[in-house]
Design an enzyme around this catalytic site. Structure first.
Site, PDB file in Angstrom:
ATOM      1  N   GLU A 128       0.807  -1.224   0.000  1.00 22.80           N
ATOM      2  CA  GLU A 128       0.000   0.000   0.000  1.00 22.80           C
ATOM      3  C   GLU A 128       0.838   1.272   0.000  1.00 22.80           C
ATOM      4  O   GLU A 128       0.717   2.105   0.897  1.00 22.80           O
ATOM      5  CB  GLU A 128      -0.976  -0.013   1.179  1.00 22.80           C
TER       6      GLU A 128
ATOM      7  N   GLU B  74      -5.198  -8.845   0.643  1.00 23.58           N
ATOM      8  CA  GLU B  74      -5.976  -8.569   1.858  1.00 23.58           C
ATOM      9  C   GLU B  74      -7.436  -8.369   1.499  1.00 23.58           C
ATOM     10  O   GLU B  74      -7.747  -7.708   0.499  1.00 23.58           O
ATOM     11  CB  GLU B  74      -5.526  -7.267   2.560  1.00 23.58           C
TER      12      GLU B  74
HETATM   13  C1  BGP Z   1      -4.521  -2.136   5.234  1.00 20.75           C
HETATM   14  C2  BGP Z   1      -3.171  -2.474   5.793  1.00 20.75           C
HETATM   15  C3  BGP Z   1      -3.199  -3.477   6.879  1.00 20.75           C
HETATM   16  C4  BGP Z   1      -4.403  -3.416   7.792  1.00 20.75           C
HETATM   17  C5  BGP Z   1      -5.704  -3.191   7.046  1.00 20.75           C
HETATM   18  C6  BGP Z   1      -6.877  -2.892   7.935  1.00 20.75           C
HETATM   19  O1  BGP Z   1      -4.512  -0.826   4.809  1.00 20.75           O
HETATM   20  O2  BGP Z   1      -2.306  -2.951   4.788  1.00 20.75           O
HETATM   21  O3  BGP Z   1      -1.963  -3.400   7.531  1.00 20.75           O
HETATM   22  O4  BGP Z   1      -4.204  -2.610   8.868  1.00 20.75           O
HETATM   23  O5  BGP Z   1      -5.585  -2.167   6.108  1.00 20.75           O
HETATM   24  O6  BGP Z   1      -6.914  -1.544   8.236  1.00 20.75           O
HETATM   25  P1  BGP Z   1      -7.295  -0.987   9.655  1.00 20.75           P
HETATM   26  O7  BGP Z   1      -6.337  -1.617  10.599  1.00 20.75           O
HETATM   27  O8  BGP Z   1      -7.122   0.487   9.545  1.00 20.75           O
HETATM   28  O9  BGP Z   1      -8.689  -1.366   9.893  1.00 20.75           O
END
Ligand code: BGP
Length: 474
Positions: A166, A375
């Protein structure tokens, strides 16, 4: 009749070093920008940090045993640069390499394919102090050295690699909204750091082909396909603007080696377009990823925004109270709008499985590369019952609808390599602490009380086990 998932489809789950490992100063590890940033009060929800996280560093065997019990085919995790090079450069820390070697061997012994993320935001603090981290071209060399060390050491065992996680998020939150380190608000600096990250990404992909010719590598992009709020041409044009500035700005560079014309011109008019040096564009055009990694959580809907309209704000809800996300936009370009057709999570993230199918198709039409979902998941409050169960039916519904969308996209012709949920165990959410949970495995801790960090299988654990067993036919 929908197509089936291919036999070697990578049913996986994902995590990142800072969010699970803990042991922030163990066995020679150096400090990362997140170790330092979270020490300043007010930077995260209730001042939570990853010092202990869910203690995966010490409990990785227990966690891998749970993955094996589930039948997981792939586990995506990141390597902490500061475990390998405590200062980010020069001296290698063998103990750090050893930790990941043990993890990789444990996974392989359990028939789980490791997917390594090279950079999931935990930049060595030393490089931030020394030359400003991503704002200096020196980082290209240091990042490449670190990656090559890993390619040489693990390239014979690990075949799927993610370069940058990201990039769009870490530069935007780092340099525009100031919610991630280095917490700067300066769009020009964001665009410069971003260009350097593009060069670093291309450089390590090129190295990878030399050291791991039979492997696959690609970046993971936080992909939020854009919808126009209505068919009013003004909204449609605003959506084109947002798609170009928020998606193509990264994806075109990764996959075509070019910045999109409208967005580049727009930044040029503002006098903040990135500095392109001799050889930059040649490098970007020469190097292509083997796949596009996408982290998909939601779509975004945008509307017309007049010149005196709403401006940039953090635009996020990190409280878990529905409906608290602030309005945000770029005057004269677009503004974010609520999509009346979509339900949201408690953090105001739009739930949109069809958006995943749309996104996968857009990527395929534009770039025609294999795609790996690195993800996808639902962040929610989960409740541990007295009988040690967690009924996360809402998560099962969410994931099941997205897996169906994957199947439809495959039937449409998308070349999908795998699907990694976020996340396997509960873990630290960068800005939302430990109360926003994503895992199949509950970890007993809260914001500032580690309790015993016990692992408890949620209902979704058994459900995903069956998805994998039936190759998505459940
Ligand atoms: C993405 C990241 C992750 C994770 C996920 C969930 O942006 O790559 O590391 O954190 O989002 O986001 P959040 O923790 O803000 O709910």
């Amino acid at each position: 009749e929908l197509d089936k998932f291919q036999d070697d489809f990578l049913w996986g789950s994902a995590s990142a070093a800072y969010q699970v490992e803990g042991a922030w100063d163990k066995d020679g590890k150096g400090e990362s920008v997140w170790d330092v940033y979270t020490r300043q009060p007010g930077t995260t929800f209730k001042n939570t940090n990853g010092n202990i996280a869910v203690d995966h560093y010490n409990r990785y065997k227990e966690d891998v045993a749970l993955m094996a019990e589930m039948g997981l085919k792939a586990y995506r995790f990141s390597i902490a640069w500061t475990r390998i090079y405590p200062n980010g450069r020069n001296e290698v820390n063998e103990e750090g390499l050893k930790f990941y070697e043990n993890l990789i061997d444990e996974l392989i012994a359990n028939n789980i394919q490791p997917i390594i993320t090279l950079y999931h935001w935990d930049l060595p603090q030393h490089l931030q102090d020394l030359y400003g981290g991503w704002e200096s071209r020196e980082i290209i060399h240091d990042f490449n050295e670190y990656c090559v060390t890993l390619f040489k050491r693990f390239g014979n065992k690990v075949k799927h690699w993610v370069s940058l996680n990201e990039q769009n998020i870490f530069v935007t939150l780092g340099y525009v909204t100031a919610m991630h380190p280095p917490a700067v608000k300066d769009q020009k600096r964001m665009l410069e750091a971003n260009h350097i990250a593009n060069l670093a990404n291309a450089t390590v992909i090129e190295s990878f082909k030399k050291y791991v010719p039979d492997g696959m590598i690609g970046p993971s992009f936080a992909f939020g396909p854009v919808y126009p709020f209505s068919c009013d041409p003004k909204d449609v044009l605003s959506a084109e603007n947002a798609e170009d500035l928020n998606c193509n700005w990264w994806l075109d560079v990764y996959c075509k080696g070019k910045y999109p014309v409208f967005a580049f011109k727009y930044y040029e008019r503002l006098g903040i377009a990135p500095t392109i040096e001799d050889g930059d564009l040649e490098l970007l055009e020469r190097v292509k990823p083997d796949f596009i990694g996408i982290n998909y959580y939601q779509t975004s809907t945008v509307a017309f925004n007049p010149l005196d309209g709403v401006g940039q704000s953090e635009g996020i809800n990190n409280t878990g109270k529905k409906g608290t996300a602030k309005e945000s936009g770029l005057p004269g370009v677009y503004k974010n709008a609520k999509n009346a057709h979509l339900e949201t999570t408690n953090w105001d993230w739009a739930i949109d499985p069809t958006g995943l199918r749309i996104g996968l198709r857009r990527l395929t039409s534009k770039y025609n590369l294999p795609i790996l979902i690195t993800e996808n998941g639902l962040g929610e409050f989960d409740k541990l019952e007295e009988d040690d169960t967690v009924n996360d039916a809402h998560r099962i519904d969410y994931l099941s609808a997205h897996i169906k969308a994957c199947k439809e996209a495959i039937t449409d012709g998308v070349d999908l390599l795998g699907y990694c949920t976020w996340s396997f165990t509960d873990l630290l959410s960068w800005l939302n602490g430990y109360q926003k949970r994503y895992g199949f495995v509950y970890v007993d801790r809260d914001e500032n009380d580690q309790k015993d960090l016990r692992r408890i299988k949620k209902n979704s654990f058994y459900w995903y086990k069956n998805v994998i067993r039936t190759n998505g036919e459940e």
